[in-house]
Design a protein around this motif. Structure first.
Motif, PDB file in Angstrom:
ATOM      1  N   LEU A 250      37.306  39.200  37.671  1.00 13.65           N
ATOM      2  CA  LEU A 250      38.626  39.090  38.303  1.00 13.65           C
ATOM      3  C   LEU A 250      39.146  40.467  38.716  1.00 13.65           C
ATOM      4  O   LEU A 250      39.799  40.611  39.751  1.00 13.65           O
ATOM      5  N   HIS A 251      38.876  41.467  37.893  1.00 13.01           N
ATOM      6  CA  HIS A 251      39.294  42.833  38.260  1.00 13.01           C
ATOM      7  C   HIS A 251      38.648  43.254  39.560  1.00 13.01           C
ATOM      8  O   HIS A 251      39.291  43.835  40.439  1.00 13.01           O
ATOM      9  N   ARG A 252      37.370  42.933  39.718  1.00 18.76           N
ATOM     10  CA  ARG A 252      36.648  43.320  40.945  1.00 18.76           C
ATOM     11  C   ARG A 252      37.221  42.585  42.159  1.00 18.76           C
ATOM     12  O   ARG A 252      37.330  43.164  43.240  1.00 18.76           O
ATOM     13  N   GLU A 253      37.577  41.330  41.963  1.00 21.30           N
ATOM     14  CA  GLU A 253      38.157  40.585  43.082  1.00 21.30           C
ATOM     15  C   GLU A 253      39.543  41.118  43.417  1.00 21.30           C
ATOM     16  O   GLU A 253      39.928  41.197  44.590  1.00 21.30           O
ATOM     17  N   ALA A 254      40.290  41.508  42.387  1.00 24.97           N
ATOM     18  CA  ALA A 254      41.622  42.074  42.639  1.00 24.97           C
ATOM     19  C   ALA A 254      41.518  43.408  43.377  1.00 24.97           C
ATOM     20  O   ALA A 254      42.320  43.698  44.273  1.00 24.97           O
ATOM     21  N   ILE A 255      40.513  44.209  43.037  1.00 22.21           N
ATOM     22  CA  ILE A 255      40.291  45.482  43.754  1.00 22.21           C
ATOM     23  C   ILE A 255      40.095  45.197  45.245  1.00 22.21           C
ATOM     24  O   ILE A 255      40.621  45.898  46.109  1.00 22.21           O
ATOM     25  N   ALA A 256      39.346  44.126  45.542  1.00 21.00           N
ATOM     26  CA  ALA A 256      39.055  43.802  46.947  1.00 21.00           C
ATOM     27  C   ALA A 256      40.276  43.238  47.660  1.00 21.00           C
ATOM     28  O   ALA A 256      40.550  43.613  48.802  1.00 21.00           O
ATOM     29  N   LEU A 257      41.000  42.356  46.995  1.00 15.97           N
ATOM     30  CA  LEU A 257      42.000  41.553  47.708  1.00 15.97           C
ATOM     31  C   LEU A 257      43.435  42.031  47.522  1.00 15.97           C
ATOM     32  O   LEU A 257      44.351  41.487  48.136  1.00 15.97           O
ATOM     33  N   LEU A 258      43.642  43.022  46.663  1.00 15.90           N
ATOM     34  CA  LEU A 258      44.985  43.584  46.496  1.00 15.90           C
ATOM     35  C   LEU A 258      44.961  45.081  46.826  1.00 15.90           C
ATOM     36  O   LEU A 258      45.314  45.920  45.989  1.00 15.90           O
ATOM     37  N   PRO A 259      44.551  45.424  48.031  1.00 15.78           N
ATOM     38  CA  PRO A 259      44.482  46.855  48.372  1.00 15.78           C
ATOM     39  C   PRO A 259      45.885  47.456  48.413  1.00 15.78           C
ATOM     40  O   PRO A 259      46.865  46.764  48.695  1.00 15.78           O
ATOM     41  N   GLY A 260      45.979  48.717  48.080  1.00 11.88           N
ATOM     42  CA  GLY A 260      47.275  49.394  48.122  1.00 11.88           C
ATOM     43  C   GLY A 260      48.063  49.245  46.835  1.00 11.88           C
ATOM     44  O   GLY A 260      49.121  49.846  46.677  1.00 11.88           O
ATOM     45  N   ARG A 261      47.557  48.395  45.902  1.00 12.22           N
ATOM     46  CA  ARG A 261      48.195  48.274  44.593  1.00 12.22           C
ATOM     47  C   ARG A 261      47.365  49.034  43.567  1.00 12.22           C
ATOM     48  O   ARG A 261      46.163  49.254  43.780  1.00 12.22           O
ATOM     49  N   LYS A 262      48.022  49.394  42.448  1.00  8.67           N
ATOM     50  CA  LYS A 262      47.266  50.031  41.373  1.00  8.67           C
ATOM     51  C   LYS A 262      46.711  48.905  40.502  1.00  8.67           C
ATOM     52  O   LYS A 262      47.443  48.316  39.693  1.00  8.67           O
ATOM     53  N   VAL A 263      45.438  48.609  40.704  1.00 10.04           N
ATOM     54  CA  VAL A 263      44.833  47.466  40.008  1.00 10.04           C
ATOM     55  C   VAL A 263      44.282  47.932  38.663  1.00 10.04           C
ATOM     56  O   VAL A 263      43.417  48.810  38.606  1.00 10.04           O
ATOM     57  N   LEU A 264      44.824  47.368  37.586  1.00 14.29           N
ATOM     58  CA  LEU A 264      44.378  47.733  36.238  1.00 14.29           C
ATOM     59  C   LEU A 264      43.371  46.697  35.744  1.00 14.29           C
ATOM     60  O   LEU A 264      43.529  45.503  36.001  1.00 14.29           O
ATOM     61  N   ALA A 265      42.364  47.185  35.029  1.00  9.50           N
ATOM     62  CA  ALA A 265      41.303  46.286  34.556  1.00  9.50           C
ATOM     63  C   ALA A 265      41.653  45.752  33.171  1.00  9.50           C
ATOM     64  O   ALA A 265      41.823  46.529  32.232  1.00  9.50           O
ATOM     65  N   ALA A 266      41.780  44.431  33.044  1.00 10.26           N
ATOM     66  CA  ALA A 266      41.994  43.844  31.716  1.00 10.26           C
ATOM     67  C   ALA A 266      40.696  43.856  30.907  1.00 10.26           C
ATOM     68  O   ALA A 266      40.717  43.814  29.678  1.00 10.26           O
ATOM     69  N   ALA A 267      39.572  43.931  31.632  1.00 11.66           N
ATOM     70  CA  ALA A 267      38.260  44.018  30.975  1.00 11.66           C
ATOM     71  C   ALA A 267      37.304  44.767  31.890  1.00 11.66           C
ATOM     72  O   ALA A 267      37.398  44.660  33.112  1.00 11.66           O
ATOM     73  N   VAL A 268      36.441  45.553  31.266  1.00  8.83           N
ATOM     74  CA  VAL A 268      35.428  46.299  32.027  1.00  8.83           C
ATOM     75  C   VAL A 268      34.083  46.052  31.372  1.00  8.83           C
ATOM     76  O   VAL A 268      33.949  46.197  30.154  1.00  8.83           O
ATOM     77  N   TRP A 269      33.083  45.694  32.184  1.00 13.22           N
ATOM     78  CA  TRP A 269      31.749  45.380  31.658  1.00 13.22           C
ATOM     79  C   TRP A 269      31.854  44.446  30.455  1.00 13.22           C
ATOM     80  O   TRP A 269      31.286  44.682  29.405  1.00 13.22           O
ATOM     81  N   ASN A 270      32.683  43.414  30.629  1.00 14.95           N
ATOM     82  CA  ASN A 270      32.840  42.327  29.652  1.00 14.95           C
ATOM     83  C   ASN A 270      33.507  42.755  28.347  1.00 14.95           C
ATOM     84  O   ASN A 270      33.400  42.057  27.327  1.00 14.95           O
TER      85      ASN A 270
ATOM     86  N   PRO B 134      37.230  43.901  26.626  1.00 15.58           N
ATOM     87  CA  PRO B 134      38.674  43.980  26.898  1.00 15.58           C
ATOM     88  C   PRO B 134      39.175  45.422  26.817  1.00 15.58           C
ATOM     89  O   PRO B 134      38.696  46.212  26.005  1.00 15.58           O
ATOM     90  N   THR B 135      40.146  45.756  27.674  1.00  7.44           N
ATOM     91  CA  THR B 135      40.716  47.114  27.663  1.00  7.44           C
ATOM     92  C   THR B 135      42.187  47.108  27.237  1.00  7.44           C
ATOM     93  O   THR B 135      42.716  48.154  26.909  1.00  7.44           O
ATOM     94  N   ARG B 136      42.833  45.960  27.337  1.00 10.44           N
ATOM     95  CA  ARG B 136      44.267  45.791  27.087  1.00 10.44           C
ATOM     96  C   ARG B 136      45.119  46.559  28.099  1.00 10.44           C
ATOM     97  O   ARG B 136      46.317  46.730  27.920  1.00 10.44           O
ATOM     98  N   SER B 137      44.526  47.030  29.175  1.00  7.88           N
ATOM     99  CA  SER B 137      45.292  47.753  30.198  1.00  7.88           C
ATOM    100  C   SER B 137      46.308  46.855  30.888  1.00  7.88           C
ATOM    101  O   SER B 137      47.273  47.348  31.474  1.00  7.88           O
ATOM    102  N   GLU B 138      46.099  45.544  30.829  1.00  3.57           N
ATOM    103  CA  GLU B 138      47.031  44.634  31.500  1.00  3.57           C
ATOM    104  C   GLU B 138      48.440  44.757  30.943  1.00  3.57           C
ATOM    105  O   GLU B 138      49.417  44.409  31.605  1.00  3.57           O
ATOM    106  N   GLU B 139      48.545  45.273  29.697  1.00  5.05           N
ATOM    107  CA  GLU B 139      49.874  45.420  29.089  1.00  5.05           C
ATOM    108  C   GLU B 139      50.726  46.444  29.841  1.00  5.05           C
ATOM    109  O   GLU B 139      51.942  46.451  29.727  1.00  5.05           O
TER     110      GLU B 139
END
Lengths: 443, 145
Positions: free
Chosen positions: B84-104, B106-111
Motif C-alpha cells: 500500500l505504501h508503494r501504491e500511495a507513493i505512485a498515486l499521491l504525488p506531492g504528499r509526504k507519504v509515510l510508510a506504515a510498513a517497509v519490507w513487511n 511495521p514502522t509505526r510511522s503512520e502515527e
C-alpha cells in the motif's frame, strides 16, 4: 482526459527528433512508413540520451530544447556516413502486392488493433507501471531531472535505483509536456511501440529476404509480440520498447544494410535503446555485436563497425552510471547475488517453472511457431546463426540469473514470460536468413 | 513463379500470424466492455488493484499537496501495508507519504501522518475525522493535527 491525450501525443516528438537523420539519402531505400517507424525508435533514444546527459550536467529538462538538441544530434549524425556510400534508390520492385501479401499486412494491422483494444480496455496493464516506472517518471518530471533524492531514499529502494533510464526518461518527458503523468496514456505505449514496429519491420527485413517473406515474417513477429503483450500485461512496462529496439536492430544487422555505415549507425542507436531500456538489453547488444563482427567480418571494417554499433550505447549507459556515481547513488547495476554463487540444484525447478510460464499463453505457440519456421526453413545461411545464437545466449542468461535465487519460483512467475518474450522475433528473423538472399534492396 | 520452399514458408508465417491473432481476439474482454471506457488502467488486468487505484485517486482529491499521509489496512497486515505504501507513493504525488510498513515490517510511522488512507472496513476506534468513504476504504484527517 486532455492531459492523457497531450501525454501520448507528446511522444510524436520522437520521430520528429530523428527525422533529420532518417531523411538522409542513405535511408531512402526504406519506405516513408518504414522510416517513420525507425525514426520513432531512434528519436526516443536521442531524446532519452540527452535527458540523461543534461541530468548528469545538472541542467533542468525543458521539452522544446530537448527536442531541438535531439534533432540537431540527428542532423549531425548524417556526417559520419561514408562519403562514397551510395544513396540507394527505393525498392525498385513496384509491382502491386498480391492478395496473400496484402493479407499478411492486414493480419499485422489487426494484431496492433487487438493490442490497442486490450490496452484501452485496461486488460493489459502491467502492475510495474504503478510500482516502478510511473513513480520514478512522475518524480523526475516534477524535478525536471533525474531525481537523486528519490533514488537515494532507502525506503524507496524497491524502485531499482540503478535501472537504465530510457523508459522513465520518456515518460517524464511526456509528463512534463502534459503537466502530469497520464497513467492510462502510459499504457498506450504498448500498442504505440507495436505500431512503430509494424511500420518499420517489413521494410527493414526486405533488405534480408524477398518481399513476401519479409512481410509474412513481420506479421508473425507482430502477432506473437502483440499476443504475448496482452497475455503478460506489458502495457506501461519496458518490454514494448525493448521489442522495438531489439527486433529492428537485429533486422538491420542481418540485412545488406548491416554492412553500410548508415545501417550500422542506425543499428547502433537501436542497440543503445535496448541497453538503456532494460537491463537485459545489455547482454543482447553485446552478444549481437560480437556475433555480427565475427559472422560478417569479410564484409566489414571491424573497427569502424564496432564503433558505430557500440558507441551510442556506451555513451548512454556511461552517462547513466556517471550520474549514479557522481551523486553517490549507484556504481553499476544492482546485483542479484554473487556472480558464481549459483544454486545448481535449482536448475530443474527453474527450467520447469520457465516451461510452465511459456506454455500458459497459447500453449507456447508464440515461441513454437517461429522456432518451427526456423527449423523448417531451407537453405539457411550462416547469418541465421546471429539471431539464433543471440536468442540461445539470452535464454541461458535468464536461466543463469534465476539460478542465483535459492527459490526463484515467484520471480519466474512474475517475470519469466516477459523476459523470454523477445525470443520469437529473433527466431522469426533467423528463419529468413537464407543462402542467396543477401541482397534484396533492389528487388 | 516462386520457389516451392518460399511459398510453404510464406504460408507457414501467414497461418501462424493468423492463429496467434485469432487467439488474441478471442481473449479480449467482451465487446460491451471494450466499448466502455475503463475507470482505471487496471479494470481487467488486475481488478483488485483497480479498486485500490480508485480509492487512492479519490484520496488524492481530498488530501492536500504537502500534507503527510500514510496508508494502512484493516485488519492490520504489514505485508499488505508494504504494498500500500508503494501504491500511495505512485498515486499521491506531492504528499509526504509515510510508510506504515517497509519490507513487511511495521514502522509505526503512520502515527505521524496528518491523513490516513485505510483500506478495508472502518477501524473499531475512529483515528480522526472521516473525510471520504468508498467501497474499498476510507480517508481520515487525524483529529490531533
Amino acid at each position: 482526459m486532455r492531459a492523457g491525450f497531450v501525454w501520448i501525443l507528446s511522444l510524436a516528438c520522437c520521430p520528429l527528433a530523428a527525422w533529420p537523420l532518417l531523411a538522409h539519402a542513405s535511408y531512402r531505400r526504406f519506405s516513408l512508413g518504414c522510416r517513420l517507424g525507425l525514426a520513432t525508435a531512434a528519436g526516443s533514444v536521442l531524446l532519452s540520451g540527452w535527458m540523461t546527459l543534461l541530468a548528469l550536467a545538472g541542467i533542468s529538462w525543458r521539452t522544446i530544447p530537448l527536442v531541438a538538441l535531439a534533432a540537431a544530434t540527428a542532423f549531425l549524425l548524417r556526417f559520419p556516413m561514408e562519403p562514397g556510400e551510395p544513396s540507394r534508390p527505393g525498392p525498385a520492385r513496384r509491382d502491386p502486392a498480391s492478395f496473400p501479401e496484402k493479407l499478411v499486412l492486414a493480419i499485422a494491422a489487426v494484431a496492433v488493433l487487438v493490442a490497442l483494444a486490450a490496452t484501452a480496455s485496461a486488460a493489459a496493464t502491467s502492475p510495474d507501471l504503478l510500482l516502478f516506472w510511473g513513480p520514478k517518471a512522475q518524480a523526475f518530471a516534477v524535478a525536471r531531472t533525474v531525481d537523486a533524492s528519490l533514488l537515494r531514499d532507502p525506503l524507496l529502494n524497491y524502485l531499482h535505483v540503478s535501472y537504465p533510464p530510457l523508459v522513465t526518461n520518456l515518460y517524464a518527458f511526456a509528463s512534463i509536456a502534459a503537466g502530469r503523468l497520464g497513467w492510462g496514456a502510459a499504457t498506450l505505449t504498448f500498442p504505440l511501440c507495436l505500431a512503430a514496429l509494424a511500420l518499420a519491420l517489413p521494410g527493414v527485413l526486405r533488405s534480408a529476404a524477398p518481399r513476401r517473406l519479409a512481410w509474412a515474417a513481420s506479421a508473425l513477429t507482430i502477432s506473437a509480440l502483440g499476443f504475448l503483450g496482452n497475455e503478460f500485461d506489458v502495457a506501461g512496462n519496458g518490454e514494448p520498447w525493448l521489442w522495438l529496439f531489439e527486433t529492428l536492430a537485429m533486422a538491420l544487422l542481418v540485412g545488406d544494410t548491416g554492412t553500410t555505415a548508415s545501417g550500422q549507425l542506425l543499428a547502433g542507436l537501436l542497440l543503445a535503446g535496448a541497453i538503456c531500456a532494460k537491463v537485459e538489453g545489455l547482454p543482447f547488444a553485446l552478444a549481437s555485436v560480437a556475433l555480427f563482427l565475427v559472422i560478417r567480418r569479410k564484409d566489414l571494417r571491424i573497427g569502424s563497425a564496432a564503433a558505430r554499433l557500440l558507441l551510442p550505447g556506451g555513451l548512454g549507459l556511461g552517462a547513466w552510471f556517471a550520474f549514479g556515481a557522481t551523486r553517490h547513488i549507484f556504481y553499476g547495476y544492482e546485483q542479484y547475488g554473487r556472480l558464481l554463487d549459483i544454486h545448481w540444484e535449482r536448475l530443474g525447478p527453474v527450467l520447469a517453472g520457465i516451461g510452465k510460464y511459456l506454455w500458459r499463453p497459447g500453449w507456447a505457440l508464440p515461441w513454437l511457431l517461429p522456432l518451427a519456421a526456423l527449423i523448417l526453413a531451407t537453405r539457411k545461411s550462416r547469418l541465421a546463426l546471429l539471431p539464433t545464437v543471440v536468442a540461445a545466449l539470452l535464454a541461458a542468461f535468464f536461466v543463469f540469473t534465476y539460478l542465483h535465487s535459492p527459490d526463484a519460483s515467484l520471480w519466474i512467475e512474475w517475470s519469466g514470460g516477459r523476459v523470454f518474450s523477445t525470443l520469437p522475433a529473433l527466431l522469426a528473423i533467423a528463419s529468413l536468413c537464407r543462402e542467396g538472399d543477401e541482397t534484396f534492396t533492389a528487388r | 513463379m516462386k520457389p516451392r520452399s518460399d511459398s510453404s514458408q510464406f504460408f507457414f508465417f501467414l497461418v501462424g500470424a493468423a492463429v496467434l491473432t485469432a487467439i488474441a481476439i478471442k481473449r479480449l474482454p467482451p465487446l460491451p466492455e471494450l466499448l466502455h471506457a475503463p475507470s482505471t488502467p487496471f479494470d481487467h488486468s488486475a481488478p483488485a488493484a483497480a479498486a485500490l487505484y480508485r480509492l487512492f485517486a479519490e484520496a488524492a482529491a481530498v488530501v492536500p499537496a504537502g500534507a503527510s499521509v500514510a496508508s494502512i489496512c484493516e485488519p492490520r497486515d504489514p505485508v499488505r501495508e508494504t504494498l500500500l505504501h508503494r501504491e500511495a507513493i505512485a498515486l499521491l504525488p506531492g504528499r509526504k507519504v509515510l510508510a506504515a510498513a517497509v519490507w513487511n515490517t511495521p514502522t509505526r510511522s503512520e502515527e505521524k501522518a496528518d491523513y490516513l488512507v485505510i483500506v478495508g472496513p472502518k477501524p473499531a476506534s475512529s483515528p480522526g475525522r472521516l473525510i471520504l468513504e468508498t467501497p474499498a476504504g476510507s480517508v481520515w484527517r487525524r483529529s490531533d493535527r
